[in-house]
Design a protein around this motif. Structure first.
Motif: not given
Length: 297
Positions: A242-250, A255-268
């Protein structure tokens, strides 16, 4: 003898656990169905709370008791936490529904949360898998929701699953010595394996997914995350399809990369973890990630 008071300053706040019953905000035939939740309440609760959204089929305890342990760990740091059963699950009344119909139940839980904790001013929604997707889709509807904690969000589609399987299962196998040794020894059914590979590869080329994936979660999730202006903590497992499917979206959609690149996002990422964080070490890492992040702003 001089008394050492150092441990008194390090002691965690006392936490009470209260059972609550409340109704969904739905206006359907089962709007009077009662839901059940457990509130972990510190003696001096922070004005910021956490509402845990369960995925399905699952109830408020969580896989490996993850939701219980997380709620207690966060409450010990002063954060009030409510975890509850959606209608039709666990001890809640009514018929079972999937994540797409969870919005009214989340709204009902939020109303009860703010009523039970008068000092509460804002809430972070926390969810795993389709619970994360349900949380994100509801977040833009309530200004009191200021943050999301999303673990392995559910974004599955036929094409997305095929791409992730091809990239993270079949292609890595071609680089493994054990695969070629098994092939040379006759221990591999080559015809069946090739047929399976062809099916997966063909699926990645399918562009018309309207019939198969008309209810795929990704489009609605993208719209919600685009609208939501609060903070987001995304936690991915290191060993989860499921996590790999998320990465495949990006990888496949700007559009997905734009959303997740916003300053208020943190990824771990929790290295080695499976989908439900089955080990105590993985769950403890999630607890620490969430607690530090929720108290960092």
């Amino acid at each position: 003898m001089k008394r050492d008071n150092s441990q008194q300053h390090l002691a965690a706040p006392a936490v009470r656990e209260l059972a609550l019953r409340f109704r969904s905000a739905a206006e359907d035939d089962e709007s009077q169905a009662r839901m059940v939740g457990i509130l972990s309440l510190p003696d001096a609760p922070s004005p910021r709370g956490v509402l845990i959204i369960t995925g399905g089929p699952q109830y408020r305890v969580g896989s490996h008791r993850q939701f219980v342990l997380l709620a207690r760990a966060l409450a010990a740091r002063g954060l009030p936490v409510l975890r509850f059963d959606l209608r039709g699950m666990g001890d809640s009344e009514g018929s079972a529904r999937d994540y797409r119909a969870a919005g009214p139940d989340i709204a009902g839980a939020l109303a009860q949360f703010f009523d039970a904790v008068p000092s509460l001013r804002e809430v972070a929604l926390w969810g795993l898998c389709d619970g994360a997707t349900a949380a994100a889709c509801h977040a833009p509807n309530d200004a009191r929701i200021v943050a999301l904690v999303l673990l392995n969000p559910w974004v599955r589609s036929s094409a997305g699953l095929a791409r992730a399987t091809l990239r993270h299962y079949y292609l890595p196998r071609l680089l493994q010595g054990g695969f070629w040794r098994k092939l040379a020894s006759g221990g591999l059914q080559l015809g069946a394996s090739l047929a399976s590979l062809r099916q997966v590869a063909a699926a990645t080329q399918v562009q018309a997914q309207a019939t198969q994936d008309g209810d795929a979660p990704a489009p609605a999730l993208l719209r919600a995350l685009t609208q939501f202006q609060g903070k987001v903590l995304l936690v991915l497992s290191g060993d989860d399809l499921g996590a790999r499917e998320w990465q495949a979206l990006l990888d496949g959609d700007p559009a997905w990369r734009t959303v997740t690149a916003r300053a208020q996002w943190t990824q771990a990422q929790v290295n080695g973890a499976n989908h439900t964080f089955a080990s105590a070490a993985w769950r403890a890492e999630v607890e620490q990630l969430c607690a530090r992040w929720l108290q960092s702003w």
